[in-house]
Enzyme design. Sequence first.
Site, PDB file in Angstrom:
ATOM      1  CB  SER A  80      -0.831   0.139   1.261  1.00 51.11           C
ATOM      2  OG  SER A  80      -1.387   1.286   1.382  1.00 51.11           O
ATOM      3  CD  GLU A  82      -2.440   5.366   4.070  1.00 52.43           C
ATOM      4  OE1 GLU A  82      -1.971   5.973   5.140  1.00 52.43           O
ATOM      5  OE2 GLU A  82      -2.875   6.344   3.337  1.00 52.43           O
ATOM      6  CE1 TYR A 103      -4.632  -1.628   5.088  1.00 54.80           C
ATOM      7  CE2 TYR A 103      -3.380   0.397   4.584  1.00 54.80           C
ATOM      8  CZ  TYR A 103      -3.839  -0.918   4.144  1.00 54.80           C
ATOM      9  OH  TYR A 103      -3.771  -1.103   2.932  1.00 54.80           O
TER      10      TYR A 103
END
Length: 261
Positions: A80, A82, A103
């Site tokens: 990801s 992120e 996460y």
Amino acid sequence: ANLFLHYGDLLDGAGLRRIIAETNPDEIYHLGAQSHVKVSFEQPSYTANTDAVGTLRLLEALRDQCNGTGKSVRFYNAGSSEMFGMSTPPQNEATPFYPRSPYAVSKVAAHWYAVNYREAYGLFIANGILFNHESPRRGETFLTRKVTRAVGRIAMGLQDKLYLGNLDAKRDWGYAGDYVKAMWLMLQQDEPDDYVIATGESHSVREFVEAAFGEAGLDWRKYVETDPRYIRPTEVDHLEGDASRARSKLGWAPEVTFAEL
Ligand code: GDP
């Protein structure tokens, strides 16, 4: 009947192993996760168990399947953007990770498990580092669907207000269909590698909101309010990907622009 569904859970390693043994796959696309960033602050251990250890469980099953059958099963691991978190944009495969949520931390762990299993056991594992990718099938608690759904309801007179968090964050938003092609391409190469998949263009949440309301002929400022409930304890301010490697090695390029999305 060309599609067969099997019950499975990333928390249940024995079940994953059985599905892989029974189906004897050629390719595995591992997209399973607790994938909501804000929710991961509320349920950090669950997120770690699913996203980090869940990936490890699947990799263990993959390793045994490859050993047992002598077959090189190709594995796609969904990373990801992120994972880049606070790292300065534009971000590419060489950019250090600086995760800003439970996460993202779990996704960094899963990424390194995948790299380690590739190097330690010679498995064909490709890591995709996909920037935000959206479609009508996106979950309704993610920004793009939350906004477009509200625009529709407001235009139909079914809703008065839309409550959002941080409007200043910038994201590199692409179309999910384009990104799925990239995942497939990664598994058709001679050698596995890691790839950033992105459009190379970033826009603020505010710009997204303005464009979406504009499509319906509405002025967003009349309808959007901010609610601290949607602010994250640590935010990722600016994601903008550099997908040069995917362009040159996979021949991949996004087809849908921000405005079209
Ligand atoms: P993310 O980039 O993986 O966290 O995907 P999201 O679609 O959940 O969020 C995209 C950006 O929109 C983030 O910077 C959020 O902080 C921001 N944002 C602002 N308001 C909201 C909101 O009400 N819900 C969500 N999900 N995100 C919001």
